[in-house]
Scaffold this motif. Structure first.
Motif, PDB file in Angstrom:
ATOM      1  N   ASN A 179       5.156  -5.032  13.259  1.00 52.51           N
ATOM      2  CA  ASN A 179       3.913  -4.640  12.591  1.00 52.51           C
ATOM      3  C   ASN A 179       2.747  -5.221  13.388  1.00 52.51           C
ATOM      4  OD1 ASN A 179       1.668  -4.241  10.951  1.00 52.51           O
ATOM      5  ND2 ASN A 179       2.842  -4.449   9.056  1.00 52.51           N
ATOM      6  N   SER A 187      -0.430  -4.616  12.752  1.00 47.47           N
ATOM      7  CA  SER A 187      -1.664  -4.509  11.965  1.00 47.47           C
ATOM      8  C   SER A 187      -2.417  -5.835  11.933  1.00 47.47           C
ATOM      9  CB  SER A 187      -1.327  -4.080  10.534  1.00 47.47           C
ATOM     10  OG  SER A 187      -2.489  -4.124   9.720  1.00 47.47           O
ATOM     11  N   ASP A 230      -4.384  -6.405   9.441  1.00 46.69           N
ATOM     12  CA  ASP A 230      -4.681  -6.560   8.011  1.00 46.69           C
ATOM     13  C   ASP A 230      -3.603  -7.390   7.325  1.00 46.69           C
ATOM     14  OD1 ASP A 230      -6.248  -5.613   5.561  1.00 46.69           O
ATOM     15  OD2 ASP A 230      -4.204  -5.015   5.053  1.00 46.69           O
ATOM     16  N   HIS A 268      -2.983  -7.787   4.116  1.00 49.53           N
ATOM     17  CA  HIS A 268      -2.290  -7.062   3.042  1.00 49.53           C
ATOM     18  C   HIS A 268      -1.126  -6.239   3.606  1.00 49.53           C
ATOM     19  CE1 HIS A 268      -6.141  -7.908   0.993  1.00 49.53           C
ATOM     20  NE2 HIS A 268      -5.416  -7.872  -0.123  1.00 49.53           N
ATOM     21  N   ASP A 269      -1.383  -5.552   4.710  1.00 48.34           N
ATOM     22  CA  ASP A 269      -0.361  -4.707   5.320  1.00 48.34           C
ATOM     23  C   ASP A 269       0.817  -5.543   5.818  1.00 48.34           C
ATOM     24  OD1 ASP A 269       0.773  -2.317   6.244  1.00 48.34           O
ATOM     25  OD2 ASP A 269      -0.081  -2.576   8.235  1.00 48.34           O
ATOM     26  N   ASN A 297       2.828  -6.735   2.799  1.00 46.67           N
ATOM     27  CA  ASN A 297       3.607  -5.623   2.233  1.00 46.67           C
ATOM     28  C   ASN A 297       4.870  -5.366   3.048  1.00 46.67           C
ATOM     29  OD1 ASN A 297       1.854  -5.154   0.118  1.00 46.67           O
ATOM     30  ND2 ASN A 297       0.683  -3.588   1.195  1.00 46.67           N
ATOM     31  N   THR A 298       4.743  -5.435   4.376  1.00 43.31           N
ATOM     32  CA  THR A 298       5.921  -5.260   5.240  1.00 43.31           C
ATOM     33  C   THR A 298       6.936  -6.365   4.998  1.00 43.31           C
ATOM     34  OG1 THR A 298       4.612  -4.146   6.954  1.00 43.31           O
ATOM     35  CG2 THR A 298       6.699  -5.116   7.649  1.00 43.31           C
TER      36      THR A 298
END
Length: 381
Positions: A212, A214, A216, A218-219, A222-223
């Motif tokens: 990942n 990202s 961010d 939050h992202d 979530n992963t």
């Protein structure tokens, strides 16, 4: 894109062949430090296949002094090899009168000139010791010096890198097929992708991984929830900034993260304390250079120095101004020789990193490998 059946079969065959070559798959966490175990297996295999080494060491279990002698022998072998195959080292040593048989002790290494980063940046293919057709991959990186350096590797050398990565991950604590490594390198720009190297290592070792990139928080979280992430690896600065964002989103230990590995950049104790307080687990540092094979040393859970890929390197610490070799425990510039490299070996390569050699057993049980202390950058002042 659909992949044809013959392509899938060929890929499966290549994966199975690669797995059989990986010594790290036979290493288990409960038997001691996996990186040291892996190194000892490599060294024992070399002893078994060399008349000189077998005559010297026999069937005994190598101890710390044996391994120092082993590395001197490998150094002499490498010196003979580059004198025959490397245009750069032929030129460098042409007027020195150096003969490999003259290197009988670590003090004798001072007879050989150092390899400068500028030389590698300016004429990389002068270091090449094999035919271009034997090159599997080439990587370029500027590291922290802003000098673009190109390194080439054979297929076997790439497998060696993957092998050492797996051993390092096992030393960090990955020992279950239920473990998942979340790979975060959103700020890395180079011709090699650390995420792909790590994900390939996980696939070959039987671990799970997810990439990942990202920025961010939050992202990323979530992963972690969706993938059951138990280990995280990424650049030190990114993981530090991510942790500051995540402080408002999770409770320490909530996600079950077992270890965080910070790489590619220095990690201060302030940064480490922040990361550990947010995720509720230990944070380990990893050190490596593209020209040395990407992943070269990592901390164990005791966080007391970096464990080196022992069979791969002969390391020295020198006074960066005089070039004199310094004793263990004294800080200076790290100089590395790539003992097992055949494509583009480096002899007495100046890293421009400041550290010291820790020449004593570690609390984790590793007792025959060397470690290096915290890495600092040399400003030249």
């Amino acid at each position: 894109m659909n992949v044809s059946l013959p392509s899938r079969i060929n890929t499966s065959i290549r994966m199975n062949v690669a797995k059989r070559k990986l010594e790290s798959r036979k290493i288990y966490l409960q038997n001691g430090n996996p990186l040291e175990q892996w190194g000892l297996v490599k060294i024992k295999n070399d002893i078994k296949n060399s008349k000189e080494l077998k005559a010297l060491f026999g069937q005994k279990e190598p101890d710390r002094e044996d391994i120092k002698q082993y590395k001197l022998i490998k150094f002499r072998e490498l010196l003979s090899y580059v004198l025959e195959n490397s245009p750069y080292y032929k030129d460098l040593y042409e007027n020195t009168g150096i003969d490999p048989s003259m290197i009988r002790s670590y003090e004798d290494l001072e007879m050989l000139p150092l390899t400068e980063q500028e030389e590698l940046a300016n004429k990389p293919y002068h270091f090449l010791c094999v035919s271009r057709k034997n090159i599997a991959r080439e990587f370029t990186s500027s590291g922290t010096t802003n000098m673009l350096k190109r390194m080439a590797y054979t297929q076997d050398e790439l497998l060696e890198i993957v092998d050492s990565v797996i051993s390092g991950l096992k030393m960090a604590g990955m020992d279950s097929r239920n473990d998942t490594l979340q790979i975060m390198y959103p700020t890395i720009t180079a011709t090699w992708d650390p995420g792909l190297v790590l994900s390939k290592a996980c696939a070959l070792s039987g671990f799970n991984s997810v990439i990942n990139d990202s920025l961010d928080a939050h992202d990323q979280i979530n992963t972690m929830r969706e993938s059951g992430t138990t280990f995280i690896i990424g650049t030190s600065s990114f993981l530090y900034e991510l942790s500051k964002q995540a402080r408002e989103l999770i409770k320490p230990g909530e996600l079950g993260i077992k270890r965080i590995i910070c790489s590619s950049e220095p990690l201060t104790e302030t940064m480490r304390e922040e990361i550990e307080s947010v995720w509720g687990c230990k944070t380990l540092r990893q050190w490596g250079m593209t020209e040395l094979g990407l992943a070269n040393a990592i901390e164990c859970e005791h966080q007391d120095g970096f464990h080196l890929n022992n069979p791969d390197f002969l390391v020295e610490v020198i006074d960066p101004k005089t070039g004199k070799i310094l004793p263990a425990g004294e800080k200076g510039e790290l100089v590395v020789t790539t003992l097992r490299r055949k494509c583009m070996p480096l002899i007495r390569y100046r890293t421009r990193d400041i550290t010291s050699i820790i020449d004593e057993p570690c609390s984790c049980g590793a007792c025959v490998d060397q470690r290096i202390s915290d890495i600092e950058r040399w400003t030249g002042n």
